[in-house]
Scaffold this motif. Structure first.
Motif, PDB file in Angstrom:
ATOM      1  N   GLY A  51       0.617  -1.238   0.035  1.00 41.79           N
ATOM      2  CA  GLY A  51      -0.002  -0.314  -0.189  1.00 41.79           C
ATOM      3  C   GLY A  51       0.726   1.099  -0.016  1.00 41.79           C
ATOM      4  N   VAL A  52       2.127   1.109  -0.736  1.00 40.44           N
ATOM      5  CA  VAL A  52       2.801   2.427  -0.585  1.00 40.44           C
ATOM      6  C   VAL A  52       3.424   2.519  -2.353  1.00 40.44           C
ATOM      7  CG1 VAL A  52       3.487   2.041   1.874  1.00 40.44           C
ATOM      8  CG2 VAL A  52       4.871   1.018  -0.227  1.00 40.44           C
ATOM      9  N   PRO A  53       3.985   3.811  -2.447  1.00 42.77           N
ATOM     10  CA  PRO A  53       4.392   4.073  -3.686  1.00 42.77           C
ATOM     11  C   PRO A  53       5.616   3.097  -4.275  1.00 42.77           C
ATOM     12  CG  PRO A  53       4.048   6.063  -2.726  1.00 42.77           C
ATOM     13  CD  PRO A  53       4.119   5.039  -1.767  1.00 42.77           C
ATOM     14  N   ASP A  54       5.649   2.734  -5.461  1.00 33.44           N
ATOM     15  CA  ASP A  54       6.807   2.039  -5.849  1.00 33.44           C
ATOM     16  C   ASP A  54       8.023   3.071  -6.383  1.00 33.44           C
ATOM     17  OD1 ASP A  54       8.282   0.263  -7.315  1.00 33.44           O
ATOM     18  OD2 ASP A  54       7.577   0.478  -9.371  1.00 33.44           O
ATOM     19  N   ALA A  55       8.584   3.524  -4.956  1.00 36.19           N
ATOM     20  CA  ALA A  55       9.700   4.552  -5.175  1.00 36.19           C
ATOM     21  C   ALA A  55      10.890   4.028  -4.233  1.00 36.19           C
ATOM     22  CB  ALA A  55       9.177   5.683  -4.452  1.00 36.19           C
ATOM     23  N   GLY A  56      11.210   2.632  -4.363  1.00 36.60           N
ATOM     24  CA  GLY A  56      12.415   2.082  -3.662  1.00 36.60           C
ATOM     25  C   GLY A  56      12.353   1.702  -2.209  1.00 36.60           C
ATOM     26  N   ILE A  57      10.775   1.721  -1.797  1.00 35.20           N
ATOM     27  CA  ILE A  57      10.493   1.449  -0.522  1.00 35.20           C
ATOM     28  C   ILE A  57      10.664  -0.130  -0.162  1.00 35.20           C
ATOM     29  CG2 ILE A  57       8.671   1.498   1.235  1.00 35.20           C
ATOM     30  CD1 ILE A  57       7.924   4.150  -0.177  1.00 35.20           C
ATOM     31  N   VAL A 114      19.548   4.565  -6.609  1.00 30.32           N
ATOM     32  CA  VAL A 114      18.624   4.151  -5.387  1.00 30.32           C
ATOM     33  C   VAL A 114      18.423   5.455  -4.325  1.00 30.32           C
ATOM     34  CG1 VAL A 114      18.696   2.430  -3.234  1.00 30.32           C
ATOM     35  CG2 VAL A 114      19.700   1.852  -5.535  1.00 30.32           C
ATOM     36  N   PRO A 115      17.268   5.658  -3.853  1.00 29.07           N
ATOM     37  CA  PRO A 115      15.958   4.802  -4.324  1.00 29.07           C
ATOM     38  C   PRO A 115      15.403   5.109  -5.563  1.00 29.07           C
ATOM     39  CG  PRO A 115      15.389   6.619  -2.853  1.00 29.07           C
ATOM     40  CD  PRO A 115      17.026   6.697  -2.978  1.00 29.07           C
ATOM     41  N   LYS A 116      14.914   4.120  -6.374  1.00 35.29           N
ATOM     42  CA  LYS A 116      14.398   4.178  -7.734  1.00 35.29           C
ATOM     43  C   LYS A 116      13.165   4.995  -7.529  1.00 35.29           C
ATOM     44  CE  LYS A 116      11.512   2.057  -9.298  1.00 35.29           C
ATOM     45  NZ  LYS A 116      11.169   0.509  -9.967  1.00 35.29           N
ATOM     46  N   CYS A 118       9.209   4.926  -9.904  1.00 35.18           N
ATOM     47  CA  CYS A 118       8.519   4.467 -11.017  1.00 35.18           C
ATOM     48  C   CYS A 118       8.601   4.943 -12.493  1.00 35.18           C
ATOM     49  CB  CYS A 118       6.934   4.450 -10.712  1.00 35.18           C
ATOM     50  SG  CYS A 118       6.062   3.503 -11.842  1.00 35.18           S
ATOM     51  N   GLY A 119       8.792   4.220 -13.211  1.00 37.13           N
ATOM     52  CA  GLY A 119       8.942   4.725 -14.727  1.00 37.13           C
ATOM     53  C   GLY A 119       7.517   5.407 -15.199  1.00 37.13           C
ATOM     54  N   HIS A 120       7.880   6.463 -16.128  1.00 38.35           N
ATOM     55  CA  HIS A 120       6.840   7.395 -16.395  1.00 38.35           C
ATOM     56  C   HIS A 120       6.544   8.198 -15.361  1.00 38.35           C
ATOM     57  CE1 HIS A 120       5.793   5.172 -20.246  1.00 38.35           C
ATOM     58  NE2 HIS A 120       6.585   4.276 -19.688  1.00 38.35           N
ATOM     59  N   THR A 121       7.247   8.541 -14.274  1.00 39.55           N
ATOM     60  CA  THR A 121       6.967   9.284 -13.338  1.00 39.55           C
ATOM     61  C   THR A 121       8.140  10.436 -13.445  1.00 39.55           C
ATOM     62  OG1 THR A 121       7.998   8.051 -11.498  1.00 39.55           O
ATOM     63  CG2 THR A 121       5.585   7.959 -11.680  1.00 39.55           C
ATOM     64  N   PRO A 122       8.156  11.725 -12.909  1.00 41.50           N
ATOM     65  CA  PRO A 122       9.387  12.593 -13.056  1.00 41.50           C
ATOM     66  C   PRO A 122      10.667  12.238 -11.820  1.00 41.50           C
ATOM     67  CG  PRO A 122       7.509  13.677 -11.833  1.00 41.50           C
ATOM     68  CD  PRO A 122       7.069  12.147 -12.380  1.00 41.50           C
ATOM     69  N   GLY A 123      11.607  12.797 -12.070  1.00 41.16           N
ATOM     70  CA  GLY A 123      12.439  12.881 -11.279  1.00 41.16           C
ATOM     71  C   GLY A 123      13.461  11.609 -11.104  1.00 41.16           C
ATOM     72  N   ARG A 124      13.468  10.684 -12.281  1.00 42.52           N
ATOM     73  CA  ARG A 124      14.342   9.524 -12.284  1.00 42.52           C
ATOM     74  C   ARG A 124      15.695  10.076 -12.648  1.00 42.52           C
ATOM     75  NH1 ARG A 124      11.754   6.962 -16.952  1.00 42.52           N
ATOM     76  NH2 ARG A 124      10.468   8.836 -16.929  1.00 42.52           N
ATOM     77  N   ARG A 125      16.683   9.381 -12.115  1.00 38.73           N
ATOM     78  CA  ARG A 125      18.257   9.552 -12.297  1.00 38.73           C
ATOM     79  C   ARG A 125      18.712   8.220 -12.301  1.00 38.73           C
ATOM     80  NH1 ARG A 125      20.229  14.507 -10.044  1.00 38.73           N
ATOM     81  NH2 ARG A 125      21.985  13.346  -9.385  1.00 38.73           N
ATOM     82  N   VAL A 126      19.826   8.345 -13.260  1.00 44.72           N
ATOM     83  CA  VAL A 126      20.335   7.090 -13.598  1.00 44.72           C
ATOM     84  C   VAL A 126      22.005   6.861 -13.130  1.00 44.72           C
ATOM     85  CG1 VAL A 126      18.884   6.449 -15.541  1.00 44.72           C
ATOM     86  CG2 VAL A 126      20.974   7.852 -16.052  1.00 44.72           C
ATOM     87  N   ILE A 127      22.333   5.742 -12.757  1.00 45.43           N
ATOM     88  CA  ILE A 127      23.678   5.445 -12.607  1.00 45.43           C
ATOM     89  C   ILE A 127      24.584   5.714 -13.631  1.00 45.43           C
ATOM     90  CG2 ILE A 127      22.986   4.174 -10.473  1.00 45.43           C
ATOM     91  CD1 ILE A 127      23.801   1.666 -11.995  1.00 45.43           C
ATOM     92  N   PRO A 128      25.859   5.597 -13.611  1.00 45.03           N
ATOM     93  CA  PRO A 128      26.824   5.538 -14.739  1.00 45.03           C
ATOM     94  C   PRO A 128      26.782   4.405 -15.563  1.00 45.03           C
ATOM     95  CG  PRO A 128      28.129   6.333 -12.833  1.00 45.03           C
ATOM     96  CD  PRO A 128      26.914   5.896 -12.378  1.00 45.03           C
TER      97      PRO A 128
END
Length: 293
Positions: A51-57, A114-116, A118-128
């Motif tokens: 019951g939480v967002p898919d945000a690395g939790i 980390v923390p990831k 969800c795709g199609h949501t803003p603020g995603r950052r990637v590792i090298p």
């Protein structure tokens, strides 16, 4: 044990459409419909389980049991979301070993920090890119069977542009990915370019209800060079709409009478879906003549 049918379908260029599953009811329904694969969505699984967002939790421990249950409870091969592998290289190895032992056929790993998010949501950052390539190399080495497939996802398109996303897809393929997943292309033209520049089976993410990527037919995706289309949100969005309608009716009227035809599944059919007839037959076979005394 991984199911060899996905690898065989890819080799035969037999396009795969995979509905999103998120709990065992959705898994059982989808499993009986003849799909070539099921997609165990991280968003939906985290939402239904925690019951939480898919945000690395959610952790590896939260997810491996759920993904294994999907695989073991289905005859259709399961493609499972595994986020970033839940940590560094050692975590990736452990994740691959756990998902494969659980019966999953393909594992999706992504190159987010980390923390990831969800795709199609803003603020995603990637590792090298090289760090992700090492994760793919570790994942490929850790699996016991070549029928257990590695899907490499990059979220670089949104923050770093399409050129970077394509370059990462090419690198991850060389590192050992069986399938490449460029997340969130924003037009048909971008998707066609991805298909023309990455020599690998490609996965398209069709997010219903407002995703960043246009939802295209299987025929068009195949013509662009794609091999798999997943519909991760279809199931839980349909369920959410149905529950809101039914619960709102109950709240407004004080009972369930008057719901429109088709709003509810038949209770007997639900019993069959969940396997009650087998339980009843077992009870009949093992009933003792003196049980009523």
């Amino acid at each position: 044990m991984a199911n060899p049918s996905i690898r065989a379908a890819l080799a035969a260029k037999d396009f795969i459409v995979a509905p999103g599953i998120f709990d065992m009811i959705s898994a059982r329904i989808a499993d009986r419909m003849g799909f070539k694969a099921l997609y165990a969505t991280g968003y939906g699984t985290v939402a239904s389980h925690l019951g939480v967002p898919d945000a690395g939790i959610a952790t590896y421990s939260d997810m491996v049991g759920r993904m294994s249950r999907f695989a073991q409870g289905s005859t259709t091969p399961v493609i499972a979301d595994a986020d970033t592998g839940y940590g560094g290289l050692l975590n990736v190895r452990h994740t691959v070993m756990g998902y494969e032992a659980g019966g999953v056929t393909a594992i999706q790993l992504e190159d987010q920090e980390v923390p990831k998010k969800c795709g199609h949501t803003p603020g995603r950052r990637v590792i090298p890119a090289r760090d992700m390539a090492l994760k793919i190399e570790v994942a490929a080495e850790a699996r016991k069977s070549d029928d257990f497939l590695i899907i490499a996802r990059t979220d670089a398109r949104t923050a770093l542009g399409l050129d970077e996303a394509i370059a990462r897809g090419q690198l991850y393929r060389k590192a050992g990915a069986d399938i490449v997943f460029i997340e969130s292309p924003e037009s048909e033209e971008e998707m066609k370019r991805i298909g023309g520049e990455i020599d690998a089976p490609l996965l398209a993410n069709n997010v219903d209800g407002g995703g960043r990527t246009p939802i295209l037919s299987a025929e068009k995706l195949a013509s662009f060079g794609y091999s798999i289309a997943i519909y991760p949100a279809l199931g839980f969005l349909a369920m959410t709409a149905a529950l809101e309608t039914a619960y709102a009716h109950l709240r407004a009227h004080g009972d369930s009478a008057g719901l429109p035809d088709g709003a509810l599944a038949d209770f007997g059919a639900m019993n069959t879906l969940m396997g009650f007839p087998e339980v009843w037959e077992f009870d009949r076979r093992w009933a003792r003549p003196d049980a009523a005394e």
